[in-house]
Motif scaffolding. Structure first.
Motif, PDB file in Angstrom:
ATOM      1  N   MET A 150       0.811  -1.218   0.000  1.00 39.79           N
ATOM      2  CA  MET A 150       0.000   0.000   0.000  1.00 39.79           C
ATOM      3  C   MET A 150       0.844   1.268   0.000  1.00 39.79           C
ATOM      4  O   MET A 150       0.303   2.372   0.044  1.00 39.79           O
ATOM      5  N   LEU A 151       2.171   1.122  -0.022  1.00 40.12           N
ATOM      6  CA  LEU A 151       3.050   2.273   0.178  1.00 40.12           C
ATOM      7  C   LEU A 151       2.833   3.407  -0.829  1.00 40.12           C
ATOM      8  O   LEU A 151       2.812   4.580  -0.427  1.00 40.12           O
ATOM      9  N   PRO A 152       2.669   3.128  -2.142  1.00 37.71           N
ATOM     10  CA  PRO A 152       2.440   4.250  -3.070  1.00 37.71           C
ATOM     11  C   PRO A 152       1.211   5.078  -2.703  1.00 37.71           C
ATOM     12  O   PRO A 152       1.272   6.317  -2.691  1.00 37.71           O
ATOM     13  N   LEU A 153       0.104   4.418  -2.384  1.00 41.95           N
ATOM     14  CA  LEU A 153      -1.105   5.154  -2.019  1.00 41.95           C
ATOM     15  C   LEU A 153      -0.937   5.860  -0.683  1.00 41.95           C
ATOM     16  O   LEU A 153      -1.412   6.990  -0.505  1.00 41.95           O
ATOM     17  N   ILE A 154      -0.251   5.213   0.260  1.00 41.13           N
ATOM     18  CA  ILE A 154      -0.010   5.853   1.557  1.00 41.13           C
ATOM     19  C   ILE A 154       0.780   7.142   1.372  1.00 41.13           C
ATOM     20  O   ILE A 154       0.462   8.180   1.975  1.00 41.13           O
ATOM     21  N   LEU A 155       1.814   7.100   0.533  1.00 47.14           N
ATOM     22  CA  LEU A 155       2.627   8.298   0.297  1.00 47.14           C
ATOM     23  C   LEU A 155       1.812   9.406  -0.366  1.00 47.14           C
ATOM     24  O   LEU A 155       1.938  10.581  -0.010  1.00 47.14           O
ATOM     25  N   VAL A 156       0.958   9.029  -1.321  1.00 49.59           N
ATOM     26  CA  VAL A 156       0.130  10.033  -1.992  1.00 49.59           C
ATOM     27  C   VAL A 156      -0.805  10.704  -0.999  1.00 49.59           C
ATOM     28  O   VAL A 156      -0.875  11.938  -0.914  1.00 49.59           O
ATOM     29  N   TYR A 157      -1.544   9.892  -0.236  1.00 53.79           N
ATOM     30  CA  TYR A 157      -2.508  10.465   0.716  1.00 53.79           C
ATOM     31  C   TYR A 157      -1.800  11.283   1.798  1.00 53.79           C
ATOM     32  O   TYR A 157      -2.241  12.379   2.151  1.00 53.79           O
ATOM     33  N   PHE A 158      -0.701  10.738   2.321  1.00 48.69           N
ATOM     34  CA  PHE A 158      -0.037  11.407   3.440  1.00 48.69           C
ATOM     35  C   PHE A 158       0.614  12.720   3.004  1.00 48.69           C
ATOM     36  O   PHE A 158       0.398  13.770   3.618  1.00 48.69           O
ATOM     37  N   LEU A 159       1.413  12.687   1.931  1.00 45.98           N
ATOM     38  CA  LEU A 159       2.132  13.889   1.501  1.00 45.98           C
ATOM     39  C   LEU A 159       1.169  14.943   0.963  1.00 45.98           C
ATOM     40  O   LEU A 159       1.338  16.142   1.234  1.00 45.98           O
ATOM     41  N   ARG A 209      -9.130   3.843   5.776  1.00 48.52           N
ATOM     42  CA  ARG A 209      -9.863   2.780   5.073  1.00 48.52           C
ATOM     43  C   ARG A 209      -8.954   1.834   4.295  1.00 48.52           C
ATOM     44  O   ARG A 209      -9.412   0.741   3.912  1.00 48.52           O
ATOM     45  N   LEU A 210      -7.730   2.207   4.033  1.00 48.10           N
ATOM     46  CA  LEU A 210      -6.849   1.391   3.192  1.00 48.10           C
ATOM     47  C   LEU A 210      -6.778  -0.088   3.605  1.00 48.10           C
ATOM     48  O   LEU A 210      -6.873  -0.970   2.743  1.00 48.10           O
ATOM     49  N   PRO A 211      -6.621  -0.417   4.899  1.00 44.19           N
ATOM     50  CA  PRO A 211      -6.503  -1.832   5.264  1.00 44.19           C
ATOM     51  C   PRO A 211      -7.793  -2.631   5.083  1.00 44.19           C
ATOM     52  O   PRO A 211      -7.765  -3.866   5.162  1.00 44.19           O
ATOM     53  N   PHE A 212      -8.908  -1.953   4.853  1.00 47.26           N
ATOM     54  CA  PHE A 212     -10.192  -2.649   4.747  1.00 47.26           C
ATOM     55  C   PHE A 212     -10.619  -2.858   3.295  1.00 47.26           C
ATOM     56  O   PHE A 212     -11.788  -3.097   3.009  1.00 47.26           O
ATOM     57  N   HIS A 213      -9.672  -2.736   2.383  1.00 48.71           N
ATOM     58  CA  HIS A 213      -9.834  -3.108   0.977  1.00 48.71           C
ATOM     59  C   HIS A 213     -10.993  -2.401   0.273  1.00 48.71           C
ATOM     60  O   HIS A 213     -11.943  -3.051  -0.179  1.00 48.71           O
ATOM     61  N   PRO A 214     -10.954  -1.062   0.166  1.00 50.99           N
ATOM     62  CA  PRO A 214     -11.944  -0.394  -0.687  1.00 50.99           C
ATOM     63  C   PRO A 214     -11.790  -0.863  -2.128  1.00 50.99           C
ATOM     64  O   PRO A 214     -10.759  -1.431  -2.509  1.00 50.99           O
ATOM     65  N   ALA A 215     -12.812  -0.607  -2.950  1.00 52.09           N
ATOM     66  CA  ALA A 215     -12.760  -1.014  -4.351  1.00 52.09           C
ATOM     67  C   ALA A 215     -11.567  -0.354  -5.042  1.00 52.09           C
ATOM     68  O   ALA A 215     -11.272   0.818  -4.787  1.00 52.09           O
ATOM     69  N   PRO A 216     -10.855  -1.069  -5.913  1.00 56.16           N
ATOM     70  CA  PRO A 216      -9.685  -0.486  -6.595  1.00 56.16           C
ATOM     71  C   PRO A 216     -10.003   0.812  -7.327  1.00 56.16           C
ATOM     72  O   PRO A 216      -9.201   1.753  -7.295  1.00 56.16           O
ATOM     73  N   ILE A 217     -11.160   0.893  -7.970  1.00 50.04           N
ATOM     74  CA  ILE A 217     -11.513   2.116  -8.677  1.00 50.04           C
ATOM     75  C   ILE A 217     -11.640   3.284  -7.706  1.00 50.04           C
ATOM     76  O   ILE A 217     -11.266   4.420  -8.019  1.00 50.04           O
TER      77      ILE A 217
END
Length: 503
Positions: A366-375, A445-453
């Protein structure tokens, strides 16, 4: 242009990192966390013991409450001993030399484990077996004080309740009369009365007498409910098999992760906590560092230092440099907290480091999405505070704008309970599409597997919001950075951000 922007970013970074306040804030959060953990532990170990007695006028129910009390105290002892073993015994050695103890400590809250622990005599015999396996220098194990002590009902108390009177009850509860508990005279905290004809659902209910303690009311309720159900079930079978009818079972239930098709492990639970922790870390870092940024801008305006900067760089270069500087400051803050946290974990337990390692490893996909949301979340909040600082000439003026802005930004904290209960529900989905809240809610919500879209669409929305907000705040910064006029109202600032006023 890039060179000037990076020079301003470096100047901002060095200015804040070398301040005494930064070092204090860097150390304060881990210190407060350690203090809160220590205080919680101290409070748990020094909580007042609830001294209880049961007046069973119906008969057959006092034993159920006594069993519940024994098991609750055994559960607390076993949980404390399991925590102690995990910190002071090598797990591989424990599995090899005492596999039954390892299974006992693996799930200390299971009924089967609690029953086996209580039947074996409690913590003393278990600790005697554990002692040869302890690491050198392990501290002495101190069992927790019992939350609840059950004493036999005094005769005058039973007599009073049989006559439907409560004079003796008030004397015992108020301290006018005492019972013997824990080897010394004590005041009764709770009296449970089971009236004749006790029948839940039929209007004949038990009574929980207490002046200052309701900590055991749920335990009493559950014990009486189970005892009543057992009594009804046993009445349906012949006398010779009634002893085999029991509610004292422990149904095993495995939690399955549908995305992986396997049983959920403790590693999965750790993986859920890491992004949620980053979401709250985003708030802490954004507000602490963005507040420094706002204060710095106000100080530069009041000392006319901003005029010197404008002679060397454009307003957009100054603002971009300041944002990059505050992001660097935030990353250093997180790194500092991480190092201090690792040091504290290493001092607490070697297994704590293993848990942290598992948590960090679990977020790699999940690191790419975590970096996007966090930064992006950090940039959004920093841009808001930077815009506020540019429109004001003093900290009191800034407070008038910070208050409403902070209330709006902090709104997610009021909804976190509903979000965690249903992370993929309608409310969570709707809130995730509000741009300034998207980084916080999607990290949770990331760890709870939202829909990819939904993941990629909200990531795109976050990036777009960051670019547009920084651009608009850049216009606000350029317009107000040299002005000494009265700052706009909060509504006026919003209009300028959304382009409803000339810039």
């Amino acid at each position: 242009m890039i060179r000037r922007t990076l020079l301003i970013a470096w100047q901002e970074f060095v200015k804040y990192v070398t301040r005494r306040g930064f070092l204090i804030s860097l150390l304060m959060v881990p210190a407060i966390l350690a203090l809160s953990i220590g205080m919680s532990s101290f409070t748990a170990n020094h909580a007042r013991t609830n001294v209880m007695t049961v007046v069973d006028l119906e008969g057959g129910y006092a034993g159920a409450i006594e069993q519940a009390v024994v098991r609750e105290n055994a559960r607390r002892e076993l949980s404390a001993l399991a925590t102690y073993a995990h910190a002071n015994v090598d797990r591989m050695v424990l599995r090899r030399k005492a596999p039954d103890l390892d299974r006992l400590f693996e799930a200390p809250d299971r009924i089967a484990a609690i029953k086996a622990f209580a039947a074996g005599g409690g913590w003393q015999p278990v600790f005697a077996r554990l002692s040869p396996l302890l690491r050198a220098g392990a501290p002495v194990f101190t069992p927790p004080r019992p939350d609840l002590v059950l004493v036999p009902p005094p005769e005058d108390l039973v007599r009073d309740f049989a006559q439907d009177r409560g004079d003796a009850a008030y004397a015992y509860l108020s301290g006018g009369a005492a019972v013997t508990a824990l080897g010394r005279p004590n005041r009764l905290n709770t009296i449970v009365v089971i009236p004749k004809g006790f029948a839940p659902g039929a209007g004949v209910e038990a009574k929980y007498w207490s002046i200052d303690s309701d900590q055991s009311v749920d335990l009493v309720r559950w014990a009486l409910t189970d005892a009543f159900r057992l009594k009804l079930n046993q009445a349906l079978v012949p006398p010779e098999v009634r002893s085999k009818v029991t509610l004292d079972v422990d149904a095993g239930v495995k939690m399955i992760d549908p995305t992986a098709g396997r049983e959920t492990s403790w590693k999965d639970r750790v993986a859920q906590l890491v992004p949620m922790g980053l979401a709250f870390l985003l708030f802490m870092v954004a507000f602490s560092d963005a507040a420094l940024l706002l204060q710095g801008v106000v100080e530069e305006k009041s000392t006319r230092m901003i005029e010197v900067l404008l002679s060397c760089a454009s307003p957009s270069e100054i603002m971009t440099g300041k944002l990059i500087g505050v992001v660097g400051l935030a990353l250093v803050t997180i790194l500092g907290w991480g190092v201090i946290g690792l040091a504290m974990a290493a001092g607490f337990s070697s297994e704590a480091l293993a848990v942290i390692g598992v948590g960090l490893k679990s977020i790699l996909p999940m690191l790419p999405l975590i970096l996007v949301y966090f930064l992006c979340g950090l940039m959004i909040y920093a841009a808001i505070f930077l815009g506020i600082g540019a429109t004001t000439t003093s900290l009191p003026d800034a407070q008038a704008l910070i208050g409403p802005a902070s209330m709006i930004i902090f709104l997610p904290n009021m909804l976190i309970g509903a979000l965690v209960q249903d992370p993929n529900g309608t409310l969570a989905q709707v809130l995730s599409w509000i741009p300034i809240y998207t980084p916080f809610f999607m990290l949770v919500r990331l760890p709870f597997h939202p829909a990819p879209i939904e993941l990629w669409a909200t990531a795109g929305l976050t990036l777009l919001t960051t670019v547009l907000l920084v651009r608009q705040m850049g216009r606000v910064f350029a317009r107000h950075v040299l002005t000494t006029e009265r700052p706009p109202s909060f509504v006026g600032l919003i209009r300028q951000v959304f382009g409803r006023a000339k810039v």
